[in-house]
Design a protein around this motif. Structure first.
Motif, PDB file in Angstrom:
ATOM      1  N   LEU A   6      25.229  21.202  96.722  1.00  0.00           N
ATOM      2  CA  LEU A   6      24.833  22.581  96.421  1.00  0.00           C
ATOM      3  C   LEU A   6      25.200  23.513  97.569  1.00  0.00           C
ATOM      4  N   ALA A   7      24.973  23.063  98.804  1.00  0.00           N
ATOM      5  CA  ALA A   7      25.310  23.896  99.958  1.00  0.00           C
ATOM      6  C   ALA A   7      26.809  24.167 100.011  1.00  0.00           C
ATOM      7  N   MET A   8      27.607  23.160  99.720  1.00  0.00           N
ATOM      8  CA  MET A   8      29.056  23.348  99.703  1.00  0.00           C
ATOM      9  C   MET A   8      29.458  24.330  98.610  1.00  0.00           C
ATOM     10  N   HIS A   9      28.774  24.248  97.470  1.00  0.00           N
ATOM     11  CA  HIS A   9      29.055  25.189  96.375  1.00  0.00           C
ATOM     12  C   HIS A   9      28.742  26.621  96.784  1.00  0.00           C
ATOM     13  N   PHE A  10      27.570  26.843  97.369  1.00  0.00           N
ATOM     14  CA  PHE A  10      27.168  28.201  97.716  1.00  0.00           C
ATOM     15  C   PHE A  10      27.978  28.768  98.884  1.00  0.00           C
ATOM     16  N   ARG A  11      28.518  27.891  99.720  1.00  0.00           N
ATOM     17  CA  ARG A  11      29.305  28.348 100.868  1.00  0.00           C
ATOM     18  C   ARG A  11      30.807  28.402 100.579  1.00  0.00           C
ATOM     19  N   LYS A  19      37.917  25.570 101.357  1.00  0.00           N
ATOM     20  CA  LYS A  19      36.461  25.672 101.316  1.00  0.00           C
ATOM     21  C   LYS A  19      35.883  25.437  99.926  1.00  0.00           C
ATOM     22  N   GLU A  20      36.738  25.071  98.973  1.00  0.00           N
ATOM     23  CA  GLU A  20      36.239  24.763  97.639  1.00  0.00           C
ATOM     24  C   GLU A  20      35.475  23.435  97.654  1.00  0.00           C
ATOM     25  N   LEU A  21      34.532  23.295  96.730  1.00  0.00           N
ATOM     26  CA  LEU A  21      33.830  22.023  96.544  1.00  0.00           C
ATOM     27  C   LEU A  21      34.699  21.124  95.684  1.00  0.00           C
ATOM     28  N   THR A  22      35.230  20.083  96.295  1.00  0.00           N
ATOM     29  CA  THR A  22      36.028  19.097  95.572  1.00  0.00           C
ATOM     30  C   THR A  22      35.442  17.712  95.838  1.00  0.00           C
ATOM     31  N   VAL A  23      35.871  16.751  95.042  1.00  0.00           N
ATOM     32  CA  VAL A  23      35.369  15.386  95.218  1.00  0.00           C
ATOM     33  C   VAL A  23      35.687  14.877  96.615  1.00  0.00           C
ATOM     34  N   ARG A  25      36.369  16.529  99.413  1.00  0.00           N
ATOM     35  CA  ARG A  25      35.634  17.229 100.458  1.00  0.00           C
ATOM     36  C   ARG A  25      34.169  16.820 100.458  1.00  0.00           C
ATOM     37  N   PHE A  26      33.601  16.659  99.290  1.00  0.00           N
ATOM     38  CA  PHE A  26      32.203  16.224  99.207  1.00  0.00           C
ATOM     39  C   PHE A  26      32.033  14.857  99.851  1.00  0.00           C
ATOM     40  N   ILE A  27      32.906  13.918  99.504  1.00  0.00           N
ATOM     41  CA  ILE A  27      32.814  12.571 100.060  1.00  0.00           C
ATOM     42  C   ILE A  27      32.930  12.610 101.576  1.00  0.00           C
ATOM     43  N   GLU A  28      33.836  13.439 102.081  1.00  0.00           N
ATOM     44  CA  GLU A  28      34.036  13.522 103.523  1.00  0.00           C
ATOM     45  C   GLU A  28      32.806  14.087 104.228  1.00  0.00           C
ATOM     46  N   VAL A  29      32.215  15.144 103.680  1.00  0.00           N
ATOM     47  CA  VAL A  29      31.036  15.754 104.303  1.00  0.00           C
ATOM     48  C   VAL A  29      29.844  14.799 104.272  1.00  0.00           C
ATOM     49  N   VAL A  30      29.646  14.124 103.153  1.00  0.00           N
ATOM     50  CA  VAL A  30      28.556  13.152 103.049  1.00  0.00           C
ATOM     51  C   VAL A  30      28.725  12.043 104.082  1.00  0.00           C
ATOM     52  N   HIS A  31      29.941  11.545 104.210  1.00  0.00           N
ATOM     53  CA  HIS A  31      30.207  10.467 105.169  1.00  0.00           C
ATOM     54  C   HIS A  31      30.064  10.965 106.608  1.00  0.00           C
ATOM     55  N   LYS A  32      30.599  12.140 106.892  1.00  0.00           N
ATOM     56  CA  LYS A  32      30.551  12.701 108.255  1.00  0.00           C
ATOM     57  C   LYS A  32      29.120  12.892 108.731  1.00  0.00           C
TER      58      LYS A  32
END
Length: 242
Positions: A6-11, A19-23, A25-32
């Motif tokens: 959700l934070a990635m979506h709103f930002r 800066k789009e929410l993609t699969v 990018r999401f996986i990378e942020v969760v892992h990081k």
């Protein structure tokens, strides 16, 4: 993971593909942020798409497939925010909910700050043993909420606190969980001394230990503090307020 997405979506910046929410990018942020493994994050996104909690953006770039939460998801999360603001107001007599309802557009600013706070909160990220056991179960948070919501406040000081749960089968059915999987988690919690039954196992009232109750309350207090701090950042008190 839901808060991260959700934070990635709103930002996001629709004009900046980076800066789009993609699969990916999401996986990378969760892992990081050490929220979960890449495989778990990938499985989470697939579940969100399957159950229409998230969807691909219509007309998006076919190479990146940007995602977004569905309208129903935003509506449900709005309910989550209002419930937490109402709880905070009950605690100190504040007027957070009314101020938020006057500015619902602030959700896009408020939620990312909540996500940041949750990621930085040690009590939320590193809960004690029994809470951690349930949080990785599908609907595990709801399992704990249901157990704790059935407690009589007058019994909260007991070492073994009675709940409203009697039948594991009925409990699993109410929560739409596998009885076998839920039963396995409950047995592990029982071995830890965190739950038990006042009589025959599975055929009498379930109790939770005072330690487990305190674990749950510690996490809830930390979460409410995160929401409160995020709210204060979005809605600073006006001059003359205490």
């Amino acid at each position: 993971m839901a808060h991260v997405g959700l934070a990635m979506h709103f930002r996001r910046d629709p004009n900046d593909r980076r800066k789009e929410l993609t699969v990916s990018r999401f996986i990378e942020v969760v892992h990081k942020n050490a929220v979960a493994s890449r495989n778990t994050a990938d499985a989470f996104i697939k579940e969100m798409l399957h159950y229409n909690i998230a969807e691909y953006v219509a007309g998006g770039d076919g190479r990146t497939h940007p995602l977004q939460p569905t309208a129903a998801t935003i509506e449900r999360f709005t309910g989550w925010v209002t419930a937490h603001l109402r709880t905070l107001d009950h605690i100190d007599g504040g007027d957070r909910l009314g101020r938020y309802l006057d500015r619902p557009d602030m959700l896009a600013t408020l939620q990312p700050l909540i996500a940041d706070g949750l990621l930085a909160s040690k009590p939320v990220r590193e809960p004690n043993q029994t809470f951690s056991l349930f949080i990785w179960l599908n609907n595990g948070g709801i399992v704990m909420d249901w157990l704790m919501s059935g407690i009589d406040p007058d019994h909260a000081g007991l070492e073994r606190i009675p709940t409203s749960v009697v039948s594991i089968g009925d409990f699993a059915k109410w929560l739409k969980l596998s009885r076998t999987h839920l039963g396995r988690k409950l047995r592990t919690a029982e071995e830890l001394g965190s739950i038990g039954w006042l009589g025959q196992r599975g055929h009498s009232v379930m109790w939770v230990s005072h330690r487990f109750y305190e674990e749950y309350m510690t996490v809830q207090a930390a979460k409410l503090a995160v929401v409160d701090n995020a709210f204060k950042a979005c809605f600073p008190p006006s001059q003359g307020d205490d």
